[in-house]
Design an enzyme around this catalytic site. Structure first.
Site, mmCIF file in Angstrom:
data_model
loop_
_atom_site.group_PDB
_atom_site.id
_atom_site.type_symbol
_atom_site.label_atom_id
_atom_site.label_comp_id
_atom_site.label_asym_id
_atom_site.label_seq_id
_atom_site.Cartn_x
_atom_site.Cartn_y
_atom_site.Cartn_z
ATOM 1 N N ALA A 160 49.483 36.655 39.650
ATOM 2 C CA ALA A 160 48.211 36.531 40.355
ATOM 3 C C ALA A 160 47.590 35.175 40.053
ATOM 4 O O ALA A 160 48.237 34.286 39.492
ATOM 5 C CB ALA A 160 47.282 37.675 39.972
ATOM 6 N N LEU A 218 45.232 34.191 37.944
ATOM 7 C CA LEU A 218 44.912 33.810 36.575
ATOM 8 C C LEU A 218 46.070 33.994 35.594
ATOM 9 O O LEU A 218 46.058 33.421 34.511
ATOM 10 C CB LEU A 218 43.706 34.608 36.069
ATOM 11 C CG LEU A 218 42.427 34.499 36.907
ATOM 12 C CD1 LEU A 218 41.295 35.235 36.216
ATOM 13 C CD2 LEU A 218 42.057 33.048 37.149
ATOM 14 N N VAL A 269 52.342 39.175 34.721
ATOM 15 C CA VAL A 269 52.649 40.299 33.846
ATOM 16 C C VAL A 269 54.150 40.404 33.636
ATOM 17 O O VAL A 269 54.927 40.388 34.608
ATOM 18 C CB VAL A 269 52.100 41.616 34.423
ATOM 19 C CG1 VAL A 269 52.438 42.787 33.514
ATOM 20 C CG2 VAL A 269 50.592 41.519 34.633
ATOM 21 N N ASP A 304 36.089 43.989 41.056
ATOM 22 C CA ASP A 304 37.194 43.384 41.815
ATOM 23 C C ASP A 304 38.262 44.411 42.213
ATOM 24 O O ASP A 304 39.424 44.298 41.813
ATOM 25 C CB ASP A 304 37.831 42.286 40.951
ATOM 26 C CG ASP A 304 38.669 41.308 41.760
ATOM 27 O OD1 ASP A 304 38.445 41.203 42.974
ATOM 28 O OD2 ASP A 304 39.545 40.652 41.173
#
Length: 611
Positions: free
Chosen positions: A280, A282, A285, A436
């Site tokens: 994503a 930022l 994973v 969010d």
């Protein structure tokens, strides 16, 4: 239009169109009171002749003017004809010759200097065109290049932190690329062609947002949940920003983990998958396994995020100040942009501190521990730092993957209803919510009949105070009951009305909106019972006149954002989704938990029978 040297063409055009202040009657052809554009063109011919006398490639003598005039006998240039200089080939030839006689003598005296400057003049004249051509080529070429290498993207983002002007240039070029395609789509008449252009524009928008950095990727994520704002082709492409941002290499991820935790990855984990599960704006994973066999999801933050935020948020600060300075709001409502953005910055900077996200995750897990249809991963504190977050591996089907949900037998309508109720509980029971809720942060597993919602990513979370939580409940109830006075009181409690606001006028506008159906819910089954005084107030009040009494507290801006994103997900699962309709039955229960008396309960029972 000229068939002589390029330098001559440019100088002639510049002389013809340039500003001439001469009033010297000695200039051949001078006529007292003649139009200035005529005089400009006469002097322009002299400038051309003077340059000709200095430059070897233009034959520095009187013959050049004669030859130039002769070459143009067939068709004098239009600006000169309009100015009255040679409406016939012969008169144009004569004017060029006379002008040379007047100006050429002085020009010859300076010929040596001009000869040396000839190259510089040519470069100066050609440079703007070269720059425009180069810029156009770079804009076209840049739009063709899709960013796929995550490591290279990281380096570009880091370089932007040091070169804000380059960032601005990239933003403007991106706007040109996307805007050009959008404009073509707007005017395309063939539906298939229009759809194709929208798709291309959506893909280009994704490329540009990824190129610009994490702040702009966040913006794209928000828009991807709003099918009411942009064409569906854009939505399909923008959804890629939720978890398909180019990933950086596993080698870089391992280096970050080792730097943060102070140990080799091999010493920390039995297994570590270098290929990320998702990436994503930022971070990304990775799946890992501890020595004891426990499976984890390791979230690793991208480099230079703080520097990027410092750059972007400083620009947004200036925009907020400008909006406040010029009192720009929505339909006249003052929103105090600087205060709102100040709160937003706190949330955004906390989002890049994974220890804060860990605390938010644990708080949500505690709040929903007794709710069987909701789940979030447990945090592993000993492996968590500001840039690394370790959690239990809790897999699930992405909530926007409708085919996969159907194939596994999950109940989409129930999921939509439970998602709305989860946010009612966060707003009004726990006073703490994730701001969010885009599809990349939501999944579904089989932990509950019909499907259990898995909540990921609590980087952006904020709080509501007791009064605001009560106010949200009361607003929902007043819309269900079509009760304008109660709605006004709820808005006062929320802090949405300024001190000294004309509450009667506000109530009249709200009552009018209830009467006309502008504001209602599917639960509002009956028309409101309106007194004669309320009816008169509703007729006398105009919405544009009362909007000046409204304001939006910063914390409620996050509520609005969460509900907006939630609606995009809810409608995707169930086309009949409506937040108030799906949560209205739960409101009395929460009101009683918050201390509402028996009178409130009796009133609700009475309304349920009369509605």
């Amino acid at each position: 239009h000229f068939h002589c040297s390029d330098l001559g063409v440019e100088l002639c055009s510049m002389g013809a169109l340039g500003r001439s202040r001469t009033k010297d009657p000695a200039v051949p052809g001078y006529v007292r009171g003649e139009p200035r554009r005529v005089r400009r063109c006469r002097v322009g011919l002299g400038v051309l002749a003077g340059a000709a006398s200095a430059a070897p490639l233009l034959q520095a003598d009187r013959a050049f003017a004669v030859d130039a005039g002769a070459a143009l006998k067939a068709r004098p240039p239009r600006p000169f004809v309009r100015a009255g200089l040679g409406s016939t080939p012969r008169s144009f030839h004569a004017t060029a010759t006379r002008s040379f006689d007047h100006v050429g003598v002085k020009s010859v005296r300076r010929s040596k200097v001009v000869m040396e400057a000839g190259t510089a003049v040519k470069v100066a004249l050609g440079l703007p065109g070269v720059l425009m051509a180069t810029s156009g080529f770079m804009i076209w070429r840049g739009g063709k290049q899709e960013v796929k290498d995550g490591d290279k993207m990281q380096e570009n983002w880091a370089s932007y932190a040091k070169r804000p002007n380059a960032r601005m240039a990239s933003l403007m070029a991106g706007a040109v690329r996307v805007g050009a395609l959008s404009l073509r789509a707007k005017f395309a008449k063939d539906p298939a062609k229009k759809s194709e252009l929208h798709t291309r524009a959506g893909k280009r928008a994704v490329q540009e947002l990824v190129r610009l950095g994490p702040t702009y990727v966040k913006l794209g994520q928000i828009v991807s949940c709003r099918e009411d704002l942009v064409p569906k082709e854009y939505i399909v492409e923008l959804k890629r920003l939720q978890d398909e941002v180019p990933a950086f290499s596993g080698t870089r991820a391992k280096a970050i983990i080792e730097a943060e935790l102070g140990k080799k990855v091999e010493d920390l984990f039995e297994e570590f998958d270098e290929k990320p599960l998702a990436a994503a704006s930022l971070g990304q994973v990775h799946r890992a396994k501890l020595k004891d066999g426990r499976e984890l999801a390791i979230k690793v933050q991208r480099d230079k995020l703080k520097e990027m935020y410092d750059l972007d948020l400083a620009q947004f600060d200036k925009i907020a100040q400008m909006l406040d300075k010029y009192k720009i709001g929505i339909e006249g409502a003052s929103k105090v942009w600087v205060d709102m953005f100040s709160d937003a910055k706190v949330v955004l900077y906390r989002e890049i501190d994974y220890t804060a996200e860990a605390e938010n995750t644990k708080r949500f897990a505690k709040s929903f521990a007794e709710v069987p249809w909701a789940k979030c991963p447990n945090v592993v504190d000993e492996l968590t730092t500001e840039k690394v977050l370790a959690m239990d591996f809790v897999p699930g089907v992405k909530i926007s993957d409708l085919k996969a949900l159907e194939s596994k037998g999950f109940n989409k309508e129930m999921l939509s209803r439970n998602l709305a109720q989860a946010y009612l509980l966060q707003f009004c029971k726990y006073g703490f919510f994730n701001t969010d809720p885009h599809p990349g942060n939501l999944a579904v597993d089989d932990g509950h009949p019909g499907g259990r919602i898995v909540f990921y990513d609590f980087g952006q979370a904020t709080e509501l105070n007791e009064a605001q939580a009560d106010g949200v409940l009361q607003v929902i109830q007043s819309i269900v009951d079509l009760d304008a006075p109660a709605c006004v009181q709820a808005m006062v409690k929320l802090g949405c009305l300024k001190e000294g606001a004309d509450l009667q006028a506000v109530e009249g506008v709200i009552q009018n909106n209830f009467n006309t159906g502008k504001v209602k819910s599917k639960r509002s089954k009956a028309k409101a019972d309106v007194s004669e005084e309320q009816e008169m107030a509703a007729k006398d009040s105009k919405q544009s006149e009362v909007m000046k009494y409204f304001q939006l507290p910063p914390s409620l801006a996050f509520v609005a954002r969460a509900i907006t994103q939630l609606e995009g997900v809810g409608v995707m699962l169930d086309e009949d989704y409506e937040f108030i309709d799906f949560v209205a039955a739960k409101v009395p229960e929460l009101q009683m938990e918050r201390g509402a008396g028996l009178s409130y309960l009796a009133n609700q029972i009475f309304k349920s029978f009369t509605r």
